[in-house]
Design a protein around this motif. Structure first.
Motif, PDB file in Angstrom:
ATOM      1  N   CYS A 583       0.836  -1.213   0.000  1.00  0.00           N
ATOM      2  CA  CYS A 583       0.000   0.000   0.000  1.00  0.00           C
ATOM      3  C   CYS A 583       0.864   1.252   0.000  1.00  0.00           C
ATOM      4  O   CYS A 583       0.531   2.250  -0.663  1.00  0.00           O
ATOM      5  CB  CYS A 583      -0.933  -0.012   1.207  1.00  0.00           C
ATOM      6  N   ASN A 584       1.969   1.219   0.726  1.00  0.00           N
ATOM      7  CA  ASN A 584       2.866   2.379   0.745  1.00  0.00           C
ATOM      8  C   ASN A 584       3.484   2.604  -0.632  1.00  0.00           C
ATOM      9  O   ASN A 584       3.637   3.753  -1.079  1.00  0.00           O
ATOM     10  CB  ASN A 584       3.956   2.181   1.794  1.00  0.00           C
ATOM     11  N   GLU A 585       3.853   1.523  -1.301  1.00  0.00           N
ATOM     12  CA  GLU A 585       4.443   1.667  -2.634  1.00  0.00           C
ATOM     13  C   GLU A 585       3.433   2.221  -3.634  1.00  0.00           C
ATOM     14  O   GLU A 585       3.783   3.035  -4.506  1.00  0.00           O
ATOM     15  CB  GLU A 585       4.950   0.303  -3.113  1.00  0.00           C
ATOM     16  N   GLN A 586       2.166   1.805  -3.516  1.00  0.00           N
ATOM     17  CA  GLN A 586       1.127   2.229  -4.460  1.00  0.00           C
ATOM     18  C   GLN A 586       0.375   3.473  -4.002  1.00  0.00           C
ATOM     19  O   GLN A 586      -0.515   3.943  -4.716  1.00  0.00           O
ATOM     20  CB  GLN A 586       0.123   1.086  -4.659  1.00  0.00           C
ATOM     21  N   SER A 587       0.754   3.989  -2.796  1.00  0.00           N
ATOM     22  CA  SER A 587       0.055   5.152  -2.220  1.00  0.00           C
ATOM     23  C   SER A 587      -1.426   4.868  -2.024  1.00  0.00           C
ATOM     24  O   SER A 587      -2.294   5.720  -2.259  1.00  0.00           O
ATOM     25  CB  SER A 587       0.248   6.401  -3.092  1.00  0.00           C
ATOM     26  N   TRP A 588      -1.738   3.645  -1.601  1.00  0.00           N
ATOM     27  CA  TRP A 588      -3.112   3.271  -1.310  1.00  0.00           C
ATOM     28  C   TRP A 588      -3.407   3.519   0.159  1.00  0.00           C
ATOM     29  O   TRP A 588      -2.506   3.576   1.009  1.00  0.00           O
ATOM     30  CB  TRP A 588      -3.353   1.789  -1.596  1.00  0.00           C
ATOM     31  N   THR A 589      -4.694   3.612   0.473  1.00  0.00           N
ATOM     32  CA  THR A 589      -5.140   3.600   1.869  1.00  0.00           C
ATOM     33  C   THR A 589      -5.419   2.151   2.259  1.00  0.00           C
ATOM     34  O   THR A 589      -6.248   1.486   1.639  1.00  0.00           O
ATOM     35  CB  THR A 589      -6.409   4.444   2.060  1.00  0.00           C
ATOM     36  N   ALA A 590      -4.723   1.672   3.269  1.00  0.00           N
ATOM     37  CA  ALA A 590      -4.830   0.266   3.648  1.00  0.00           C
ATOM     38  C   ALA A 590      -6.206  -0.047   4.211  1.00  0.00           C
ATOM     39  O   ALA A 590      -6.809   0.753   4.939  1.00  0.00           O
ATOM     40  CB  ALA A 590      -3.759  -0.086   4.676  1.00  0.00           C
ATOM     41  N   THR A 591      -6.707  -1.203   3.872  1.00  0.00           N
ATOM     42  CA  THR A 591      -7.994  -1.666   4.408  1.00  0.00           C
ATOM     43  C   THR A 591      -7.816  -2.049   5.874  1.00  0.00           C
ATOM     44  O   THR A 591      -6.831  -2.701   6.231  1.00  0.00           O
ATOM     45  CB  THR A 591      -8.486  -2.875   3.609  1.00  0.00           C
ATOM     46  N   PRO A 592      -8.756  -1.670   6.743  1.00  0.00           N
ATOM     47  CA  PRO A 592      -8.627  -2.024   8.159  1.00  0.00           C
ATOM     48  C   PRO A 592      -8.552  -3.537   8.353  1.00  0.00           C
ATOM     49  O   PRO A 592      -9.252  -4.303   7.674  1.00  0.00           O
ATOM     50  CB  PRO A 592      -9.878  -1.436   8.797  1.00  0.00           C
ATOM     51  N   CYS A 593      -7.666  -3.949   9.269  1.00  0.00           N
ATOM     52  CA  CYS A 593      -7.424  -5.370   9.501  1.00  0.00           C
ATOM     53  C   CYS A 593      -7.687  -5.701  10.957  1.00  0.00           C
ATOM     54  O   CYS A 593      -7.182  -5.011  11.860  1.00  0.00           O
ATOM     55  CB  CYS A 593      -5.992  -5.729   9.114  1.00  0.00           C
ATOM     56  N   VAL A 594      -8.494  -6.725  11.207  1.00  0.00           N
ATOM     57  CA  VAL A 594      -8.810  -7.187  12.560  1.00  0.00           C
ATOM     58  C   VAL A 594      -8.178  -8.560  12.736  1.00  0.00           C
ATOM     59  O   VAL A 594      -8.408  -9.469  11.932  1.00  0.00           O
ATOM     60  CB  VAL A 594     -10.329  -7.260  12.791  1.00  0.00           C
ATOM     61  N   ALA A 595      -7.350  -8.713  13.785  1.00  0.00           N
ATOM     62  CA  ALA A 595      -6.657  -9.972  14.027  1.00  0.00           C
ATOM     63  C   ALA A 595      -7.594 -10.983  14.668  1.00  0.00           C
ATOM     64  O   ALA A 595      -8.372 -10.646  15.572  1.00  0.00           O
ATOM     65  CB  ALA A 595      -5.448  -9.743  14.929  1.00  0.00           C
ATOM     66  N   LEU A 596      -7.525 -12.214  14.189  1.00  0.00           N
ATOM     67  CA  LEU A 596      -8.221 -13.344  14.804  1.00  0.00           C
ATOM     68  C   LEU A 596      -7.154 -14.324  15.279  1.00  0.00           C
ATOM     69  O   LEU A 596      -6.369 -14.831  14.468  1.00  0.00           O
ATOM     70  CB  LEU A 596      -9.148 -14.044  13.793  1.00  0.00           C
ATOM     71  N   THR A 597      -7.078 -14.559  16.587  1.00  0.00           N
ATOM     72  CA  THR A 597      -6.044 -15.439  17.098  1.00  0.00           C
ATOM     73  C   THR A 597      -6.564 -16.251  18.262  1.00  0.00           C
ATOM     74  O   THR A 597      -7.434 -15.796  19.022  1.00  0.00           O
ATOM     75  CB  THR A 597      -4.799 -14.641  17.546  1.00  0.00           C
ATOM     76  N   ALA A 598      -6.025 -17.462  18.376  1.00  0.00           N
ATOM     77  CA  ALA A 598      -6.355 -18.305  19.518  1.00  0.00           C
ATOM     78  C   ALA A 598      -5.471 -17.986  20.714  1.00  0.00           C
ATOM     79  O   ALA A 598      -5.682 -18.520  21.796  1.00  0.00           O
ATOM     80  CB  ALA A 598      -6.205 -19.782  19.141  1.00  0.00           C
ATOM     81  N   SER A 599      -4.447 -17.128  20.526  1.00  0.00           N
ATOM     82  CA  SER A 599      -3.591 -16.719  21.640  1.00  0.00           C
ATOM     83  C   SER A 599      -4.240 -15.551  22.360  1.00  0.00           C
ATOM     84  O   SER A 599      -4.848 -14.687  21.736  1.00  0.00           O
ATOM     85  CB  SER A 599      -2.208 -16.313  21.125  1.00  0.00           C
ATOM     86  N   ALA A 600      -4.072 -15.548  23.694  1.00  0.00           N
ATOM     87  CA  ALA A 600      -4.732 -14.504  24.483  1.00  0.00           C
ATOM     88  C   ALA A 600      -3.735 -13.725  25.322  1.00  0.00           C
ATOM     89  O   ALA A 600      -4.098 -13.133  26.336  1.00  0.00           O
ATOM     90  CB  ALA A 600      -5.796 -15.136  25.388  1.00  0.00           C
TER      91      ALA A 600
END
Length: 642
Positions: A583-600
């Motif tokens: 995204c930085n190389e293409q000057s895009w706005t990154a899509t929001p990312c939500v982590a899914l993990t079994a670690s707590a």
């Protein structure tokens, strides 16, 4: 005698050896020199008086006859005696008759010795030969004829005195030098071993434990050297043992650290392995609840959900205990509504209380202006859940009462005190405090009868103390128990209340799909079902490479990303970093990312934030939490650039 306490041992030994000899020498030489000088002076007195006494009878004739030539010859003979400087003869009237001096250039002090010239009577066998016999009264006067004065020079005697003094001083110096030589040898014989012992001890202090002394003496000094060698041997042996002990401790520490790492890795792995299937179970139960069920089926689903929640609580307790052991427990400072938090924490137990026929009472007391506070709502909820859950578990009949009150202690601080009491089996007073130790229960039958890990109270007290408060208890066996926790909180002010407005949980009719990056088919089915019920379209990628291919096709293809952390080809963190770099190389706005993990673990949350993810959801995922997290970002008007 403080001067004997200063200086080196060598100098003090010399001083101790020479000082008595010096004192005795001074006293002895002074005494003998004085006696010798007195003898010389006495000899001078005797000699001068003897010359005068011998000259007086010899001068009788010359004085009586007036023959001065005879008297002069006699006096000249006296002048030939050494040390006689002059001789003078006086008549009866004290008039000088004759004085002769020895010619001498030396000017010295003269000592004058006197002798009376008297008429000498010749004893006769008969007084008939005496022609003129004076009367007895005039006899003494007729016998005195005059005096002889002999002047004796004392230069020679002074020279003899000086010679005596010089010889005495030379002898004293020789004796002192001999004493000093003996003292130096004695001091050297004593100081050298002591100096070598001091150097040996200094080397031992510097860690040269192989230092040994050569023992040349069989007496006290030799014994002392032998003891120092024994001490060095003991220290060397002790150091060797200490080194071995240190190596064993290091090995034990490394083993403990390795075991601790293995335990952490095991907990992380077990968390993942348990939470992954639990996510499927809980998700399917939540999906099943949304379908048409009869009363019996609804009851089955509810019981299965409670069992799943109980299992999740056990897992969370173990993970929390692991965090506490590692010192990795962190307390958040976020705004929340205090009455709502307490009420929602208690309400989840209403169904369980009704099933057991128990009355669950919640009383809240406090000013409304103090309801908005800043603290850690998650930890407070865990404390309440632990206390109320224990109360329900150990109470067969009666009620559970939760009395919470809060009041301001200053302009921006308030104190929360919450009391959870029950009418259950109670705890013996002598075992009450031990209940807060990890893995402790009232007795061995308690775990068999009621279950549980024995971690709840220990974790709850740790949370309370970590937040600056405490958790105490009072109880009597058979009469119920009361647990009270109090913690300080900050009142919510304008500076900390300006939180960004979160949109309502409305995700129906989203124009763009959500990308789900998940390799587990069950989890894919669960999350896809939850999102489809909310009218959200879903694209699924089973690997990180597939996700990157879909994301890099165009900038605004997806409304949000649900990224699993553990993927078969690369982890979700690496995939997110590579996506943000693109995204930085293409000057895009990154899509929001939500982590899914079994670690707590908290470190996992920080790693996700560092990789550029906007939110974090721990498996098993709750449907409401999932939709709430997506709503925050799908309706956001300004996404953060990658």
């Amino acid at each position: 005698m403080s001067f004997l306490q200063r200086g080196t041992i060598y100098s003090r030994l010399i001083l101790i050896a020479t000082l008595p000899a010096l004192l005795m020498g001074v006293v002895g030489f002074t005494f003998f020199t004085t006696a010798r000088l007195d003898d010389v002076n006495r000899e001078l007195q005797v000699t001068g008086q003897l010359i005068a006494d011998q000259l007086a009878p010899a001068a009788e004739y010359g004085v009586i006859s007036g023959n001065l030539s005879t008297l002069e010859n006699l006096v000249k003979g006296a002048l030939n005696v050494p040390h006689v400087r002059y001789v003078q003869v006086y008549d009866r009237a004290g008039n000088p008759l004759l004085r002769l001096d020895r010619s001498n250039d030396e000017e010295d002090e003269l000592l004058v010795f006197m002798a009376d010239i008297t008429r000498q009577r010749i004893p006769l066998q008969s007084d008939l030969f005496l022609l003129d016999v004076p009367t007895a009264a005039r006899d003494d006067q007729q016998r005195y004829l005059g005096q002889v004065h002999v002047g004796l020079g004392n230069a020679a005697f002074i020279e003899r005195q000086q010679g005596i003094l010089l010889k005495t001083l030379v002898l004293a110096a020789l004796v002192l030098v001999a004493t000093l030589v003996l003292a130096i040898r004695l001091a050297k014989a004593l100081a050298d071993p002591m100096e070598r012992m001091g150097q040996a001890i200094s080397q031992l202090q510097q860690g040269q434990l192989d230092t040994r002394l050569e023992v040349r003496d069989e007496h006290e000094i030799g014994h002392l050297m032998h003891n120092i060698n024994s001490l060095a041997t003991t220290l060397e042996r002790a150091e060797s043992q200490q080194q071995r002990a240190m190596q064993e401790l290091v090995a034990a520490r490394e083993g403990a650290e390795s075991a601790n790492r293995a335990k952490s890795e095991f907990l992380a792995m077990m968390s993942h392995e348990l939470r992954t299937p639990m996510n499927g179970v809980l998700g399917m139960l939540q999906l099943l609840e949304t379908t048409e069920l009869n009363n019996e089926q609804s009851e089955y689903v509810h019981v299965a959900g409670e069992s799943t929640d109980h299992l999740l609580k056990v897992i969370n307790d173990i993970l929390d205990f692991s965090r506490i052991e590692r010192g990795a427990l962190e307390i958040e400072e976020i705004p929340f509504n205090l009455p709502q938090l307490i009420s929602s924490s208690i309400n989840v137990f209403e169904h369980t209380a009704q099933q057991k026929g128990l009355k669950l009472v919640c009383n809240l007391t406090g000013r409304e202006v103090c309801e908005e506070v800043v603290g850690d709502p998650t930890r407070i909820r865990q404390i309440l859940v632990n206390l109320v859950g224990n109360a329900l578990k150990f109470t067969e009949q009666g009620q559970i009462a939760v009395n919470a009150s809060w009041q301001l202690t200053s302009t921006d601080e308030l104190s929360l005190e919450c009391e959870v009491s029950d009418t259950g089996i109670g705890i013996a007073p002598d075992r009450l405090e031990s209940m807060f130790d990890a893995f402790q229960q009232a007795d061995s039958s308690t775990s068999r009868r009621f279950g549980g890990t024995g971690l709840g109270l220990s974790i709850a007290r740790t949370f309370a103390r970590k937040m600056g408060g405490d958790l105490t208890a009072r109880s009597h066996e058979g009469q119920g128990s009361t647990f009270v926790f109090s913690i300080p909180l900050r009142a919510k002010t304008a500076s900390n209340s300006s939180q960004p407005h979160e949109p309502p949980v409305q995700t129906h009719g989203a124009p763009q799909p959500v990308l789900l990056v998940e390799d587990n088919p069950v989890n894919q089915m669960v999350i896809e079902g939850m999102l489809k019920q909310a009218d959200i379209r879903v694209d699924i990628a089973a690997t990180g490479e597939q996700a990157l291919q879909l994301l890099c096709e165009r900038a605004d293809r997806y409304a949000a990303i649900l990224m699993d952390i553990q993927l078969p080809d690369m982890d979700g963190l690496e995939a997110c970093r590579r996506y943000h770099a693109h995204c930085n190389e293409q000057s895009w706005t990154a899509t929001p990312c939500v982590a899914l993990t079994a670690s707590a673990f908290d470190v996992d949350r920080r790693d996700c934030e560092a990789a550029g993810m906007q939110d974090f959801l721990s498996k098993p995922v709750n449907r409401q939490a999932l939709l709430h997290a997506l709503a925050r970002w799908m309706h956001a008007t300004d996404h953060q650039p990658g």
